[in-house]
Write an enzyme that holds these catalytic residues in place. Structure first.
Site, mmCIF file in Angstrom:
data_model
loop_
_atom_site.group_PDB
_atom_site.id
_atom_site.type_symbol
_atom_site.label_atom_id
_atom_site.label_comp_id
_atom_site.label_asym_id
_atom_site.label_seq_id
_atom_site.Cartn_x
_atom_site.Cartn_y
_atom_site.Cartn_z
ATOM 1 N N LYS A 1 13.565 -7.568 18.586
ATOM 2 C CA LYS A 1 12.684 -8.736 18.424
ATOM 3 C C LYS A 1 13.406 -9.885 17.718
ATOM 4 O O LYS A 1 13.310 -11.044 18.131
ATOM 5 C CB LYS A 1 11.421 -8.337 17.661
ATOM 6 C CG LYS A 1 10.374 -9.450 17.555
ATOM 7 C CD LYS A 1 8.963 -8.896 17.408
ATOM 8 C CE LYS A 1 8.733 -8.296 16.030
ATOM 9 N NZ LYS A 1 8.324 -9.335 15.061
ATOM 10 N N ARG B 1 15.925 -15.368 18.394
ATOM 11 C CA ARG B 1 17.082 -16.229 18.148
ATOM 12 C C ARG B 1 17.828 -16.563 19.435
ATOM 13 O O ARG B 1 18.390 -17.657 19.567
ATOM 14 C CB ARG B 1 17.998 -15.566 17.114
ATOM 15 C CG ARG B 1 17.381 -15.559 15.708
ATOM 16 C CD ARG B 1 18.018 -14.503 14.813
ATOM 17 N NE ARG B 1 17.535 -14.591 13.425
ATOM 18 C CZ ARG B 1 16.379 -14.067 12.999
ATOM 19 N NH1 ARG B 1 15.580 -13.441 13.857
ATOM 20 N NH2 ARG B 1 16.024 -14.178 11.730
ATOM 21 N N ARG C 1 -0.967 -15.678 6.280
ATOM 22 C CA ARG C 1 0.351 -15.446 5.698
ATOM 23 C C ARG C 1 0.881 -16.704 5.017
ATOM 24 O O ARG C 1 0.808 -17.811 5.569
ATOM 25 C CB ARG C 1 1.322 -14.953 6.769
ATOM 26 C CG ARG C 1 0.879 -13.633 7.387
ATOM 27 C CD ARG C 1 1.839 -13.119 8.429
ATOM 28 N NE ARG C 1 3.121 -12.745 7.847
ATOM 29 C CZ ARG C 1 4.122 -12.212 8.547
ATOM 30 N NH1 ARG C 1 3.983 -12.014 9.851
ATOM 31 N NH2 ARG C 1 5.258 -11.882 7.951
ATOM 32 N N GLN D 1 14.132 -14.728 7.318
ATOM 33 C CA GLN D 1 13.420 -15.829 7.954
ATOM 34 C C GLN D 1 13.658 -17.146 7.230
ATOM 35 O O GLN D 1 13.886 -18.181 7.862
ATOM 36 C CB GLN D 1 11.932 -15.516 8.024
ATOM 37 C CG GLN D 1 11.597 -14.364 8.965
ATOM 38 C CD GLN D 1 10.108 -14.040 8.986
ATOM 39 O OE1 GLN D 1 9.321 -14.623 8.240
ATOM 40 N NE2 GLN D 1 9.709 -13.110 9.838
ATOM 41 N N ASP E 1 10.801 -3.590 7.628
ATOM 42 C CA ASP E 1 9.742 -3.409 8.619
ATOM 43 C C ASP E 1 9.478 -1.938 8.935
ATOM 44 O O ASP E 1 8.507 -1.623 9.627
ATOM 45 C CB ASP E 1 10.090 -4.142 9.908
ATOM 46 C CG ASP E 1 9.966 -5.649 9.760
ATOM 47 O OD1 ASP E 1 9.081 -6.092 9.006
ATOM 48 O OD2 ASP E 1 10.753 -6.375 10.385
ATOM 49 N N LYS F 1 3.194 -9.283 4.667
ATOM 50 C CA LYS F 1 3.555 -9.153 6.076
ATOM 51 C C LYS F 1 2.321 -9.447 6.936
ATOM 52 O O LYS F 1 1.395 -10.121 6.489
ATOM 53 C CB LYS F 1 4.113 -7.746 6.337
ATOM 54 C CG LYS F 1 5.521 -7.529 5.779
ATOM 55 C CD LYS F 1 6.530 -8.287 6.605
ATOM 56 C CE LYS F 1 7.953 -7.975 6.215
ATOM 57 N NZ LYS F 1 8.923 -8.660 7.113
ATOM 58 N N ARG G 1 2.680 -2.667 13.319
ATOM 59 C CA ARG G 1 3.424 -1.532 12.749
ATOM 60 C C ARG G 1 2.482 -0.520 12.082
ATOM 61 O O ARG G 1 2.770 0.676 12.067
ATOM 62 C CB ARG G 1 4.489 -2.036 11.790
ATOM 63 C CG ARG G 1 5.487 -2.961 12.487
ATOM 64 C CD ARG G 1 6.802 -3.083 11.773
ATOM 65 N NE ARG G 1 7.554 -4.217 12.295
ATOM 66 C CZ ARG G 1 8.297 -4.195 13.406
ATOM 67 N NH1 ARG G 1 8.371 -3.083 14.114
ATOM 68 N NH2 ARG G 1 8.937 -5.284 13.810
#
Length: 455
Positions: A34, A39, A134, A185, A336, A363, A415
């Site tokens: 991912k 990117r 977030r 990030q 993660d 998250k 997740r």
């Protein structure tokens, strides 16, 4: 400043049950990485000419990035298994006609905030209910110092959230910035902003995080160096007004996605699987190291390098796991993967302790809280701390589970959903999660793939 909320993405909940299976066997491939997929699209959109990408993750998060880049002028098409991107060049992004909805993707919004910050355009980003909670302040702070202006909705506790508008500045102001928290990030947002401004942008990274941005920027031709100073900080230096060249990119399988079948195979007796073509970049492979330390039979076959990234086939066999104290400094390389590690810990012998995980509380959900609540429902003993969990394992005995128990709340977090899907395979009588839909953001076909291993 504040802005009025706009319509947000609506997701229809899809409850699902997961029950014990026979041994997991066979060879599988997981979707593309991912982080690298995001990117690949972004840097291809900034190159002059045609880039081609194979293995791109076609989950909702990455597709949101593709749609955003199209809205800002890039041409992105898919034919067969190949994605083609005709870039607009650094500095060539166009003003989008409407607000850009990024669904559930925190990576998309934070990287694109950096991209827009040094362009003479104004972009409004929206998202679903989860993404809109977030906090974005950690990205706003450095980008504001570079000259960008932000208007965001303020949460009840005073944090800047989506909907959010970025007004870029061109030319923006180069920045030297020391990361206050380990965040790939934030680092990537600053570097993307630095591409379209004169002078040198420098990021000081006290704790190493995933380095895909640095590797790929150099691959596209950016003038970027990485050095270590006397205090063991990583110093990333980027010369601005870059000209990027188009590339052919092959995206490896995502180690964060591979984590789920890997842990499932460790937990289900008799299992023996191979997960092919998985990225094993050291800044991403912390989970596999920890699982090996717990006694997991995990080996790496056919190691090779693809597009500058280390790749291998991962061979996994059912194993008796032992609880350990997970060192806090490994967290950035597996941030993660802690939800699925907690499932492995619940079946281990003894206690597994974790710390340094404040990042998990911001998250897609408060992952420490959600995992603790779900584990308690299926009969796991644990203690929740501010920065981690201490989990007392069952010693390999199946967890009680039971479809008569309350459904596990996933809080729109892919997740969390996948972690408890794996847990269901290691219960005596299964479990139900309240929503499998968020899994499409990162792992399309997850449930069918797991069924294939069990058939």
């Amino acid at each position: 400043m504040t802005s009025k909320p706009t319509d947000q993405t609506i997701m229809v909940a899809k409850p699902a049950s997961f029950k014990p299976s026979g041994p997991l066997t066979g060879q599988i491939m997981v979707p593309g990485d991912k982080s690298i997929s995001h990117r690949s699209l972004i840097l291809s959109a900034l190159a002059i000419g045609k880039s081609q990408i194979t293995g791109l993750l076609e989950g909702e998060d990455v597709l949101a990035t593709a749609a955003a880049l199209r809205a800002m002028g890039a041409t992105i098409e898919k034919k067969g298994d190949v994605w083609t991107v005709h870039g607009v060049g650094v500095g060539g992004l166009m003003q989008p006609e409407t607000a850009i909805d990024l669904g559930n993707s925190g990576t998309s919004v934070r990287l694109l905030m950096g991209l827009v910050a040094s362009h003479d355009i104004s972009v409004t980003f929206t998202g679903d209910a989860s993404l809109s909670k977030r906090p974005m302040g950690r990205v706003i702070e450095p980008l504001s110092a570079m000259g960008a202006e932000f208007t965001a909705r303020m949460s009840s506790d005073g944090k800047a959230c989506l909907p959010l508008t970025v007004r870029g500045l061109c030319p923006a102001v180069p920045l030297e910035y020391r990361l206050p928290v380990a965040s790939a990030q934030v680092k990537s947002a600053i570097l993307l902003a630095g591409l379209n401004m004169p002078g040198v942008t420098r990021v000081i990274e006290p704790v190493p995080t995933r380095d895909h941005s640095e590797t790929m920027l150099k691959g596209f031709g950016a003038d970027l160096t990485v050095e270590m100073d006397k205090d063991s900080n990583r110093i990333i230096t980027l010369a601005g007004e870059a000209e990027l060249s188009p590339q052919k990119i092959k995206v490896p399988g995502d180690p964060s996605s591979a984590a789920f079948p890997v842990v499932a195979a460790l937990l289900v007796p008799g299992s023996d699987i191979v997960v092919e073509n998985v990225g094993i970049n050291p800044t991403r492979a912390g989970l596999f190291t920890i699982l090996q330390q717990m006694g997991g039979d995990i080996s790496f076959k056919k190691k090779r390098t693809v597009g500058g990234e280390p790749v291998a086939d991962i061979h996994v066999k059912h194993s008796k796991l032992n609880g350990i104290n997970v060192p806090a400094d490994i967290a950035p390389s597996m941030i993660d993967e802690f939800p699925i590690l907690f499932i492995a810990a619940a079946l281990a012998e003894g206690t597994t302790t974790t710390s340094g995980l404040h990042e998990l509380r911001v998250k897609e959900s408060d992952r420490l809280k959600q995992m603790a609540e779900g584990l308690r429902i299926i009969g796991v003993e644990l203690a929740e701390k501010e920065d981690g969990l201490a989990i007392i394992g069952s010693g390999g005995a199946p967890l009680p589970g039971g479809t008569n128990m309350p459904a596990i709340e996933t809080a729109l977090d892919h997740r969390i959903a996948m972690s408890f899907a794996v847990a269901g395979l290691a219960t005596a009588s299964g479990l139900t999660i309240d929503d499998i839909a968020p899994v499409e953001t990162s792992f399309p076909g997850f449930a069918d793939l797991m069924k294939t291993l069990a058939s």
